[in-house]
Design a protein around this motif. Structure first.
Motif, PDB file in Angstrom:
ATOM      1  N   VAL A  27       8.387  42.242 -38.243  1.00  0.00           N
ATOM      2  CA  VAL A  27       9.377  43.327 -38.304  1.00  0.00           C
ATOM      3  C   VAL A  27      10.489  43.097 -37.289  1.00  0.00           C
ATOM      4  O   VAL A  27      11.679  43.266 -37.600  1.00  0.00           O
ATOM      5  N   ARG A  28      10.124  42.691 -36.062  1.00  0.00           N
ATOM      6  CA  ARG A  28      11.157  42.411 -35.044  1.00  0.00           C
ATOM      7  C   ARG A  28      12.079  41.289 -35.503  1.00  0.00           C
ATOM      8  O   ARG A  28      13.303  41.363 -35.340  1.00  0.00           O
ATOM      9  N   ALA A  29      11.480  40.230 -36.066  1.00  0.00           N
ATOM     10  CA  ALA A  29      12.286  39.089 -36.513  1.00  0.00           C
ATOM     11  C   ALA A  29      13.229  39.486 -37.646  1.00  0.00           C
ATOM     12  O   ALA A  29      14.407  39.083 -37.661  1.00  0.00           O
ATOM     13  N   LEU A  30      12.743  40.284 -38.583  1.00  0.00           N
ATOM     14  CA  LEU A  30      13.562  40.654 -39.742  1.00  0.00           C
ATOM     15  C   LEU A  30      14.638  41.670 -39.376  1.00  0.00           C
ATOM     16  O   LEU A  30      15.731  41.664 -39.958  1.00  0.00           O
ATOM     17  N   ILE A  84      12.955  30.434 -42.768  1.00  0.00           N
ATOM     18  CA  ILE A  84      11.969  31.073 -41.891  1.00  0.00           C
ATOM     19  C   ILE A  84      10.627  30.370 -42.043  1.00  0.00           C
ATOM     20  O   ILE A  84      10.133  30.185 -43.156  1.00  0.00           O
ATOM     21  N   VAL A  85      10.051  29.968 -40.906  1.00  0.00           N
ATOM     22  CA  VAL A  85       8.687  29.431 -40.880  1.00  0.00           C
ATOM     23  C   VAL A  85       7.876  30.276 -39.909  1.00  0.00           C
ATOM     24  O   VAL A  85       8.425  30.877 -38.988  1.00  0.00           O
ATOM     25  N   SER A  86       6.567  30.320 -40.118  1.00  0.00           N
ATOM     26  CA  SER A  86       5.750  31.210 -39.301  1.00  0.00           C
ATOM     27  C   SER A  86       4.320  30.709 -39.176  1.00  0.00           C
ATOM     28  O   SER A  86       3.872  29.845 -39.942  1.00  0.00           O
ATOM     29  N   TYR A  87       3.617  31.303 -38.229  1.00  0.00           N
ATOM     30  CA  TYR A  87       2.205  30.999 -38.002  1.00  0.00           C
ATOM     31  C   TYR A  87       1.389  31.292 -39.252  1.00  0.00           C
ATOM     32  O   TYR A  87       0.522  30.500 -39.636  1.00  0.00           O
ATOM     33  N   TYR A 102      16.380  32.068 -33.834  1.00  0.00           N
ATOM     34  CA  TYR A 102      15.443  33.110 -33.403  1.00  0.00           C
ATOM     35  C   TYR A 102      14.059  32.490 -33.258  1.00  0.00           C
ATOM     36  O   TYR A 102      13.602  31.736 -34.129  1.00  0.00           O
ATOM     37  N   SER A 103      13.403  32.791 -32.140  1.00  0.00           N
ATOM     38  CA  SER A 103      12.030  32.349 -31.928  1.00  0.00           C
ATOM     39  C   SER A 103      11.336  33.347 -31.017  1.00  0.00           C
ATOM     40  O   SER A 103      11.907  33.796 -30.023  1.00  0.00           O
ATOM     41  N   GLU A 154       4.328  24.346 -26.524  1.00  0.00           N
ATOM     42  CA  GLU A 154       5.285  25.441 -26.534  1.00  0.00           C
ATOM     43  C   GLU A 154       4.814  26.504 -25.557  1.00  0.00           C
ATOM     44  O   GLU A 154       3.688  27.014 -25.652  1.00  0.00           O
ATOM     45  N   TYR A 155       5.682  26.829 -24.612  1.00  0.00           N
ATOM     46  CA  TYR A 155       5.354  27.836 -23.602  1.00  0.00           C
ATOM     47  C   TYR A 155       6.632  28.556 -23.216  1.00  0.00           C
ATOM     48  O   TYR A 155       7.660  27.929 -22.953  1.00  0.00           O
ATOM     49  N   LYS A 156       6.535  29.875 -23.186  1.00  0.00           N
ATOM     50  CA  LYS A 156       7.697  30.728 -22.918  1.00  0.00           C
ATOM     51  C   LYS A 156       8.791  30.413 -23.935  1.00  0.00           C
ATOM     52  O   LYS A 156       8.575  30.537 -25.123  1.00  0.00           O
ATOM     53  N   ASN A 157       9.953  29.955 -23.468  1.00  0.00           N
ATOM     54  CA  ASN A 157      11.083  29.783 -24.389  1.00  0.00           C
ATOM     55  C   ASN A 157      11.392  28.334 -24.721  1.00  0.00           C
ATOM     56  O   ASN A 157      12.486  28.019 -25.190  1.00  0.00           O
ATOM     57  N   SER A 158      10.459  27.452 -24.466  1.00  0.00           N
ATOM     58  CA  SER A 158      10.763  26.042 -24.715  1.00  0.00           C
ATOM     59  C   SER A 158       9.593  25.334 -25.378  1.00  0.00           C
ATOM     60  O   SER A 158       8.441  25.753 -25.282  1.00  0.00           O
TER      61      SER A 158
END
Length: 695
Positions: A480-483, A546-549, A677-678, A619-623
């Protein structure tokens, strides 16, 4: 103090309110969640809101099937399906109920109404106990609760509701046996005619209601034939003719409210008409034409034949039964030629073929137990009814047999089968109880009553409630946040590509056009696997990917939809189980042990071998970075570690080189993709850059 009389619970004035309350409470359980369940309801609600915004029921729906859009009259449900929640909202909004909440509770209303009419029909057909247990089992059975509960708006809920109304009408006609009702009672057959016809505007695949009613008519005649109760041949004929009026009503309403799935303007209807070589200038639906032209005449011939030989030829019951079986086999053979063509047509166009979709696979034993609980063990006791049968026992076989046939194909038919199962279980339970009760007395009789009439229904209710309580929305706050971000930071005409499951979510929350939604999309799967280049994206005008877990969780379905061999593909997600000294990720027999440092030491253990990956990403935090690892005894393995959500992905080289893996697990994607967006490893949105792709 007055002693409590257990039998009072079966009195209609007690039983019906009690069952209604239980059914309502079970179906309101999902209201504790703010999100809708599944995927389809978001598509339907979006269409409703867009139509209300336009001020009319729009035909061209621009958000789906981008970049072309879709004509709703040729693709989706009739207007009654969409209008019903709107009218409920218009009625309830004076109490402050929003359209969203009205949409959420509409399934509950019709699910509970189904149970009420079903109870009333069983009360007329049988008696208080049979009606109570049949309706109670339907009220608590997860197989029925699932598609009639709050937050999950589905069309088959309407079909079963209208069938319960039709069944109630039939029960009134059969109940009114006094002389004063001799002719008047046939007016009640207008109820199934009306119910079957009106059902056509509430769900595109409403056709089983006609099959059930015609089956009821044929088996009612069979019951009359075997029992020598000739007066019921009139009822069988009246019920059969009522389906003709229902078909004509459905055909007429189709012009105003859109036709069903087999309508003349639907792709499936066109294919079926062509393959079966049937046509009409007036009937504009393939099934309705098949029903009127072939099924009804065949049913009337069987009824007439049974009536003639009962009256003129056969008097011995055993011989009648033998004749019935012979004629039934002959009729089945004659009908098979047409049905074979129908099934062949469905298979040719992809129906009743197992797909990588949960509700379109064949049900397993576990599926049956989850849907029906302990009631499936009561079903065989329905046979006890035929020791001293009523005509209605045969009549209900007209619903049971088609239901079992449907159930052999798709799990989604578990819902439709729930009425047949609850009927057989309820009537079977009472039949078994009555048969055994006469042979015991005293404490044994009390124990028997507690076990059969209290314990078994109680267990059924507990299992149904437990399974209902476990159900959760598939969408979550991450999505929902992403969309919402997508809606606020992109243009209204932008086209978005994601796995087809999530298309409806994107349309509802972001109001953006999607390439795939509602159905498996082979080319989207091929793109995610890496078998389609960026040129395909450009041909569709795709602006965002869009790709996701949770897309990764569907990797097997992606391969199936893409129709590629699974050889060489491997992917497994391992949750983080320990952070003491080293990072330990484990799932089944697979373990990843990662020791941080200037050069990471990563060891993979499969239970039969231990080795290091060729490459690893963190992947950790923003990188997201490519790790410098100690390569010892490397194998065909790649690792992605996510410390934001505490999971790891172990994959083969072939999987690692897919577009999905490159976008979600690495920073080694083409320059034509720009991450905009990530949230650190659950959802990532990429802007597709046309100029970079051309270069």
């Amino acid at each position: 103090m007055r002693k409590f009389n257990f039998e009072r619970i079966f009195e209609p004035k007690v039983a019906l309110p009690l069952i209604t309350l239980i059914a309502t409470l079970f179906r309101l359980v999902p209201l504790r969640y703010k999100y809708l369940f599944g995927y389809d309801p978001y598509f339907h609600l979006t269409y409703i809101e867009e139509s209300l915004k336009a001020g009319y029921w729009i035909n061209f729906y621009h958000l789906a099937n981008a970049p072309w859009g879709v004509l709703m009259e040729r693709s989706w449900h009739p207007l009654g399906f969409y209008a019903t929640p709107v009218y409920i909202w218009k009625f309830l909004k004076i109490f402050g109920v929003s359209l969203y909440d009205a949409f959420r509770i509409t399934p509950v209303i019709f699910g509970v109404l189904t149970i009420i009419f079903f109870y009333l029909a069983m009360l007329n057909f049988y008696g208080k106990k049979e009606a109570f247990f049949s309706a109670f089992f339907l009220a608590v059975m997860f197989g029925h609760v699932f598609r009639s509960m709050a937050n999950y708006y589905r069309g088959d809920n309407y079909m079963l509701f209208w069938y319960s109304v039709a069944l109630f009408g039939v029960s009134l006609a059969l109940k009114k046996t006094r002389r004063v009702w001799r002719c008047k009672r046939f007016a009640f057959y207008l109820i199934p005619a009306f119910a079957s016809g009106v059902a056509s505007i509430f769900w595109g695949a409403y056709y089983p209601i006609f099959v059930f009613l015609l089956g009821n008519a044929v088996f009612l005649a069979i019951g009359a034939f075997i029992s020598e109760k000739k007066e019921y041949f009139k009822d069988a004929t009246a019920l059969t003719i009522s389906t003709v009026f229902g078909a004509l009503i459905a055909n007429y309403l189709g012009k105003k409210f859109r036709y069903g799935t087999l309508g003349y303007n639907k792709w499936l209807g066109k294919k079926l008409v062509g393959m079966l070589n049937i046509e009409s200038n007036y009937i504009n639906d393939a099934y309705l034409l098949l029903h009127i032209k072939y099924l009804v005449p065949l049913a009337l011939m069987l009824i007439l034949f049974a009536f003639v030989i009962t009256k003129k030829v056969v008097k011995n019951k055993k011989i009648r039964f033998f004749v019935f079986i012979s004629v039934l086999i002959l009729g089945s053979v004659l009908l098979f030629n047409k049905l074979e063509l129908v099934l062949y047509a469905f298979e040719r166009i992809g129906y009743f073929v197992e797909k990588p979709v949960l509700e379109t696979r064949r049900p397993t034993i576990n599926d049956l137990f989850v849907a029906f609980g302990v009631t499936i063990f009561l079903v065989p006791f329905y046979i006890l009814r035929f020791r001293n049968f009523k005509v209605v026992d045969f009549m209900m076989l007209g619903m049971i047999f088609p239901t079992l046939f449907m159930l052999s194909f798709w799990t989604r038919f578990l819902f439709i089968a729930s009425m047949a199962v609850s009927f057989m279980s309820g009537v079977g339970l009472v039949s078994f109880y009555e048969a055994v009760k006469s042979k015991v007395n005293g404490r044994k009789a009390l124990t028997l009553s507690l076990c059969l009439l209290v314990l078994i229904p109680g267990i059924s209710a507990v299992l149904g409630l437990e399974r209902t309580y476990k159900e959760k929305p598939l969408i979550n706050d991450y999505w929902v946040r992403a969309l919402i971000w997508l809606k606020g930071n992109t243009n209204e005409n932008d086209v978005v590509l994601a796995w087809w499951d999530y298309g409806a979510w994107i349309e509802y929350y972001a109001r953006r056009r999607t390439v795939a939604q509602m159905y498996p999309h082979k080319n989207v799967a091929r793109y995610l696997v890496g078998n389609l280049s960026d040129k395909w994206l450009m041909s569709l005008g795709v602006d965002y990917v869009i790709v996701s877990y949770d897309t990764v969780l569907k990797f097997g379905a992606i391969l199936d939809t893409a129709n590629v061999s699974k050889e060489g593909y491997f992917l497994i997600i391992l949750p983080l189980v320990s952070k003491v000294g080293v990072l330990v990720f484990q799932q089944e027999q697979y373990t990843i042990i990662a020791r941080p440092g200037e050069r990471w030491n990563i060891l993979i253990n499969t239970g039969t071998a231990a080795f290091s990956p060729k490459e690893a990403f963190l992947e950790y935090k923003n990188s997201i970075i490519k790790l410098n690892i100690m390569a010892k005894n490397t194998a065909d393995a790649y690792v992605y570690l996510n410390l934001n959500y505490d999971y790891a992905v172990l994959m083969s080289e072939k999987t690692f080189n897919t577009t999905l893996a490159k976008l979600l697990f690495t920073d080694e994607y083409p320059k034509s993709y720009q991450i905009v967006y990530s949230d650190g490893g659950y959802i990532k949105i990429f802007k597709f850059n046309y100029s970079s792709s051309i270069e």
